[in-house]
Design a protein around this motif. Structure first.
Motif, PDB file in Angstrom:
ATOM      1  N   THR A 346       0.828  -1.201   0.000  1.00 60.19           N
ATOM      2  CA  THR A 346       0.000   0.000   0.000  1.00 60.19           C
ATOM      3  C   THR A 346       0.869   1.260   0.000  1.00 60.19           C
ATOM      4  OG1 THR A 346      -2.031   0.954   0.916  1.00 60.19           O
ATOM      5  CG2 THR A 346      -0.291   0.428   2.494  1.00 60.19           C
ATOM      6  N   THR A 347       0.239   2.378  -0.347  1.00 55.09           N
ATOM      7  CA  THR A 347       0.942   3.662  -0.368  1.00 55.09           C
ATOM      8  C   THR A 347       0.516   4.505   0.821  1.00 55.09           C
ATOM      9  OG1 THR A 347       0.873   3.609  -2.783  1.00 55.09           O
ATOM     10  CG2 THR A 347       1.423   5.720  -1.762  1.00 55.09           C
ATOM     11  N   LEU A 348       1.466   5.135   1.482  1.00 59.31           N
ATOM     12  CA  LEU A 348       1.166   6.117   2.519  1.00 59.31           C
ATOM     13  C   LEU A 348       1.446   7.505   1.951  1.00 59.31           C
ATOM     14  CD1 LEU A 348       2.700   4.431   5.707  1.00 59.31           C
ATOM     15  CD2 LEU A 348       0.354   4.273   4.814  1.00 59.31           C
ATOM     16  N   CYS A 349       0.531   8.430   2.204  1.00 61.58           N
ATOM     17  CA  CYS A 349       0.653   9.767   1.616  1.00 61.58           C
ATOM     18  C   CYS A 349      -0.073  10.764   2.509  1.00 61.58           C
ATOM     19  CB  CYS A 349       0.064   9.767   0.204  1.00 61.58           C
ATOM     20  SG  CYS A 349      -1.655   9.260   0.191  1.00 61.58           S
ATOM     21  N   GLU A 350      -0.231  12.007   2.013  1.00 61.55           N
ATOM     22  CA  GLU A 350      -1.032  12.996   2.735  1.00 61.55           C
ATOM     23  C   GLU A 350      -2.472  12.845   2.269  1.00 61.55           C
ATOM     24  OE1 GLU A 350       0.874  16.772   1.789  1.00 61.55           O
ATOM     25  OE2 GLU A 350       2.783  15.729   1.950  1.00 61.55           O
ATOM     26  N   ARG A 351      -3.396  12.984   3.213  1.00 65.63           N
ATOM     27  CA  ARG A 351      -4.786  12.763   2.857  1.00 65.63           C
ATOM     28  C   ARG A 351      -5.261  13.738   1.769  1.00 65.63           C
ATOM     29  NH1 ARG A 351      -9.693  11.304   6.932  1.00 65.63           N
ATOM     30  NH2 ARG A 351     -11.099  10.634   5.285  1.00 65.63           N
ATOM     31  N   ALA A 352      -4.778  14.963   1.866  1.00 68.99           N
ATOM     32  CA  ALA A 352      -5.188  15.977   0.896  1.00 68.99           C
ATOM     33  C   ALA A 352      -4.518  15.777  -0.470  1.00 68.99           C
ATOM     34  CB  ALA A 352      -4.855  17.365   1.438  1.00 68.99           C
ATOM     35  N   HIS A 353      -3.502  14.919  -0.495  1.00 61.09           N
ATOM     36  CA  HIS A 353      -2.773  14.698  -1.753  1.00 61.09           C
ATOM     37  C   HIS A 353      -2.577  13.206  -1.983  1.00 61.09           C
ATOM     38  CE1 HIS A 353      -1.952  18.975  -2.167  1.00 61.09           C
ATOM     39  NE2 HIS A 353      -1.749  18.963  -0.864  1.00 61.09           N
ATOM     40  N   PRO A 354      -3.670  12.501  -2.240  1.00 63.47           N
ATOM     41  CA  PRO A 354      -3.569  11.040  -2.376  1.00 63.47           C
ATOM     42  C   PRO A 354      -2.749  10.634  -3.594  1.00 63.47           C
ATOM     43  CG  PRO A 354      -5.787  11.775  -2.894  1.00 63.47           C
ATOM     44  CD  PRO A 354      -5.052  12.972  -2.397  1.00 63.47           C
ATOM     45  N   VAL A 355      -1.948   9.617  -3.393  1.00 62.86           N
ATOM     46  CA  VAL A 355      -1.038   9.120  -4.425  1.00 62.86           C
ATOM     47  C   VAL A 355      -1.076   7.607  -4.350  1.00 62.86           C
ATOM     48  CG1 VAL A 355       1.449   8.812  -4.797  1.00 62.86           C
ATOM     49  CG2 VAL A 355       0.527  11.104  -4.539  1.00 62.86           C
ATOM     50  N   LEU A 356      -0.948   6.983  -5.492  1.00 59.86           N
ATOM     51  CA  LEU A 356      -0.876   5.522  -5.508  1.00 59.86           C
ATOM     52  C   LEU A 356       0.408   5.134  -6.223  1.00 59.86           C
ATOM     53  CD1 LEU A 356      -2.639   3.096  -4.697  1.00 59.86           C
ATOM     54  CD2 LEU A 356      -3.645   3.193  -6.984  1.00 59.86           C
ATOM     55  N   LEU A 357       1.252   4.416  -5.535  1.00 51.19           N
ATOM     56  CA  LEU A 357       2.495   3.964  -6.151  1.00 51.19           C
ATOM     57  C   LEU A 357       2.221   2.645  -6.842  1.00 51.19           C
ATOM     58  CD1 LEU A 357       4.741   4.832  -3.130  1.00 51.19           C
ATOM     59  CD2 LEU A 357       5.009   5.840  -5.392  1.00 51.19           C
ATOM     60  N   GLU A 358       2.425   2.631  -8.114  1.00 54.70           N
ATOM     61  CA  GLU A 358       2.131   1.433  -8.893  1.00 54.70           C
ATOM     62  C   GLU A 358       3.289   0.443  -8.827  1.00 54.70           C
ATOM     63  OE1 GLU A 358      -1.714   2.061 -10.161  1.00 54.70           O
ATOM     64  OE2 GLU A 358      -0.487   0.573 -11.146  1.00 54.70           O
ATOM     65  N   ALA A 359       2.979  -0.826  -9.005  1.00 57.46           N
ATOM     66  CA  ALA A 359       4.000  -1.851  -8.820  1.00 57.46           C
ATOM     67  C   ALA A 359       5.163  -1.825  -9.820  1.00 57.46           C
ATOM     68  CB  ALA A 359       3.360  -3.221  -8.767  1.00 57.46           C
ATOM     69  N   PRO A 360       4.940  -1.913 -11.131  1.00 60.17           N
ATOM     70  CA  PRO A 360       6.119  -2.023 -12.002  1.00 60.17           C
ATOM     71  C   PRO A 360       6.836  -0.696 -12.112  1.00 60.17           C
ATOM     72  CG  PRO A 360       4.078  -2.556 -13.180  1.00 60.17           C
ATOM     73  CD  PRO A 360       3.708  -1.849 -11.926  1.00 60.17           C
ATOM     74  N   ARG A 361       8.093  -0.698 -11.718  1.00 58.70           N
ATOM     75  CA  ARG A 361       8.803   0.567 -11.674  1.00 58.70           C
ATOM     76  C   ARG A 361       9.252   1.029 -13.043  1.00 58.70           C
ATOM     77  NH1 ARG A 361      13.448   0.860  -8.013  1.00 58.70           N
ATOM     78  NH2 ARG A 361      14.182   2.407  -9.461  1.00 58.70           N
ATOM     79  N   SER A 362       9.187   0.139 -14.018  1.00 60.82           N
ATOM     80  CA  SER A 362       9.582   0.565 -15.359  1.00 60.82           C
ATOM     81  C   SER A 362       8.513   1.499 -15.939  1.00 60.82           C
ATOM     82  CB  SER A 362       9.787  -0.645 -16.266  1.00 60.82           C
ATOM     83  OG  SER A 362       8.787  -1.590 -16.043  1.00 60.82           O
ATOM     84  N   ALA A 363       7.264   1.325 -15.444  1.00 63.14           N
ATOM     85  CA  ALA A 363       6.204   2.248 -15.842  1.00 63.14           C
ATOM     86  C   ALA A 363       6.363   3.544 -15.038  1.00 63.14           C
ATOM     87  CB  ALA A 363       4.852   1.619 -15.552  1.00 63.14           C
ATOM     88  N   GLU A 364       5.593   4.530 -15.381  1.00 60.42           N
ATOM     89  CA  GLU A 364       5.590   5.793 -14.638  1.00 60.42           C
ATOM     90  C   GLU A 364       5.297   5.484 -13.173  1.00 60.42           C
ATOM     91  OE1 GLU A 364       6.041   9.792 -14.206  1.00 60.42           O
ATOM     92  OE2 GLU A 364       6.398   8.592 -16.008  1.00 60.42           O
ATOM     93  N   PRO A 365       6.191   5.796 -12.243  1.00 64.24           N
ATOM     94  CA  PRO A 365       6.015   5.304 -10.882  1.00 64.24           C
ATOM     95  C   PRO A 365       4.875   5.944 -10.098  1.00 64.24           C
ATOM     96  CG  PRO A 365       7.989   6.651 -11.038  1.00 64.24           C
ATOM     97  CD  PRO A 365       7.448   6.513 -12.417  1.00 64.24           C
ATOM     98  N   LEU A 366       4.607   7.190 -10.338  1.00 64.77           N
ATOM     99  CA  LEU A 366       3.597   7.853  -9.530  1.00 64.77           C
ATOM    100  C   LEU A 366       2.342   8.084 -10.348  1.00 64.77           C
ATOM    101  CD1 LEU A 366       5.601  10.584  -7.605  1.00 64.77           C
ATOM    102  CD2 LEU A 366       4.689   8.449  -6.733  1.00 64.77           C
ATOM    103  N   VAL A 367       1.234   7.593  -9.856  1.00 63.16           N
ATOM    104  CA  VAL A 367      -0.039   7.827 -10.527  1.00 63.16           C
ATOM    105  C   VAL A 367      -0.951   8.488  -9.521  1.00 63.16           C
ATOM    106  CG1 VAL A 367      -1.992   6.766 -11.710  1.00 63.16           C
ATOM    107  CG2 VAL A 367       0.285   5.788 -11.959  1.00 63.16           C
ATOM    108  N   SER A 368      -1.318   9.699  -9.775  1.00 63.06           N
ATOM    109  CA  SER A 368      -2.188  10.404  -8.838  1.00 63.06           C
ATOM    110  C   SER A 368      -3.627   9.947  -9.049  1.00 63.06           C
ATOM    111  CB  SER A 368      -2.094  11.911  -9.049  1.00 63.06           C
ATOM    112  OG  SER A 368      -3.013  12.541  -8.209  1.00 63.06           O
ATOM    113  N   VAL A 369      -4.287   9.688  -7.955  1.00 60.41           N
ATOM    114  CA  VAL A 369      -5.700   9.298  -8.065  1.00 60.41           C
ATOM    115  C   VAL A 369      -6.597  10.453  -7.637  1.00 60.41           C
ATOM    116  CG1 VAL A 369      -5.272   6.858  -7.738  1.00 60.41           C
ATOM    117  CG2 VAL A 369      -5.685   8.280  -5.747  1.00 60.41           C
ATOM    118  N   ALA A 370      -5.998  11.607  -7.400  1.00 59.37           N
ATOM    119  CA  ALA A 370      -6.780  12.759  -6.966  1.00 59.37           C
ATOM    120  C   ALA A 370      -7.662  13.252  -8.114  1.00 59.37           C
ATOM    121  CB  ALA A 370      -5.870  13.892  -6.512  1.00 59.37           C
TER     122      ALA A 370
END
Ligand code: GDP
Length: 370
Positions: A346-370
């Motif tokens: 799971t990803t830990l982040c700031e509640r006001a700035h939710p972020v999901l770290l996706e598994a394969p690192r070769s892909a774009e690592p940060l995907v914002s779900v905001a």
């Protein structure tokens, strides 16, 4: 911005010497002054009783130590194929790895399997050919198996002194500390071996770099080192070091190579928090901070499970002791206490700035779900 940190894993076939090497690294870096006998339950990286009983490293743990003003976070990657989820999660948080091979057997099926996984996560690697003191050990044959079975370009950075039972040391082809007096006195045959190995190394690097280098002959140590760093980061070549973990030969040189050739973590300490939970072990939750800064006492948001968690303590795990720290920033790996429900992955982040770290690192690592 980059930190003086290396997050690395040690990848190996079971029995290649990963545990022994990890111990020597912790001993050499001063993180521990206790040398455990492997397989007898005192090995410092093996926290779990089940692991001790089985004598193989099943569960990952991250251990920090320091070398040449760099913090090395060693992330234990299980070598046993049964535990591939754990392997994948640990590969996710690495920036680089040392692949350990047996100097007699060379590349074995399991080392090949772990290697392929590391390929998926685009982990830059250096190779350590271990057990050169064993009867039948042969650096050239091991290097040939790395080339053939793994399909990579090995760049041998050392010449071993002596063979098998008479293996006593390694000579670096690229010297790091400009102190020629530290070099062992070499006989004519060794001088010749070192000179021709250096020439082969320069030629191989020049060929791979294909015109990107200005100096194509008589490269300086610095030119060679930075070219090899680029080639390693770009997955064009694998630096090969060698030694004997058991006899404590080549370990310092390997640590130098980790600092020289494996990448520093990227990330922005001033950005919003993005940290990945990669392991839970008892009270401790192991985190890799990708962006932002996490401070003791912070309340964070678990994006996966949609709940808050409080970071009661932040700990740096050093072999068998834990040190409290106030903060961890982008690029770092720490253990935290107080996290109740957050699961590995799971990803830990700031509640006001939710972020999901996706598994394969070769892909774009940060995907914002905001
Ligand atoms: P792991 O399964 O990869 O963690 O391997 P270990 O570190 O447990 O080592 C497996 C066996 O190889 C142990 O009996 C070690 O003592 C032995 N070993 C490790 N490194 C060396 C080495 O450099 N030379 C020799 N001869 N034996 C070694």
């Amino acid at each position: 911005m980059t930190m003086r940190v290396r997050n690395l894993g040690i990848l190996a076939h079971v029995d290649a010497g990963k545990t022994t090497l990890t111990e020597r690294i912790l001993f050499t870096t001063g993180a521990t002054h206790r040398t455990g006998e492997v397989h007898h339950g005192t090995t410092v990286t093996d926290f779990d009783p089940q692991e001790r009983d089985r004598g193989i490293t099943i569960f990952a743990a991250a251990v920090s130590c320091d070398w040449n003003e760099h913090r090395l976070n060693l992330i234990d990657t299980p070598g046993h194929v049964d535990f591939s989820d754990e392997v994948e999660r640990s590969l996710r948080v690495l920036d680089g790895a040392v692949a350990v091979f047996d100097g007699v057997a060379g590349v074995e099926p399991q080392s090949e399997a772990v290697w392929r996984k590391a390929d998926r996560y685009a982990v830059p690697r250096i190779a350590f050919v271990n057990k050169l003191d064993r009867p039948g050990a042969d650096l050239d044959a091991a290097v040939a198996s790395i080339r053939e079975r793994l399909g990579v370009v090995p760049l041998v950075l050392q010449v071993p002194i002596g063979r098998e039972g008479n293996f006593t040391g390694v000579i670096n082809l690229i010297s790091r500390r400009a102190a020629p007096g530290e070099r062992p006195l070499l006989d004519a045959a060794m001088q010749h071996a070192v000179a021709s190995a250096r020439k082969r190394l320069e030629e191989a690097v020049a060929e791979l770099h294909a015109g990107a280098l200005e100096e194509l002959s008589d490269m300086s140590d610095d030119t060679l080192r930075s070219a090899i760093r680029d080639l390693t980061h770009n997955h064009q070549a694998i630096p090969v070091l060698c030694g004997s973990a058991y006899r404590d030969i080549g370990v310092e040189q390997l640590l130098d190579a980790v600092v020289d050739y494996l990448p520093a973590p990227a990330g922005d300490p001033a950005a919003h928090l993005a940290a990945l939970v990669f392991k839970r072990a008892g009270r401790l939750t192991y985190l890799r901070v990708y962006d932002g800064t996490i401070t003791k006492g912070d309340t964070v948001w678990d994006t996966g499970a949609q709940h808050t968690e409080r970071i009661a303590r932040i700990l740096r795990v050093q072999a068998d002791k834990h040190t409290d720290v106030d903060q961890a920033t982008a690029g770092d790996i720490v253990a935290v206490a107080g996290v109740k429900a957050a699961k590995a992955g799971t990803t830990l982040c700031e509640r006001a700035h939710p972020v999901l770290l996706e598994a394969p690192r070769s892909a774009e690592p940060l995907v914002s779900v905001a």
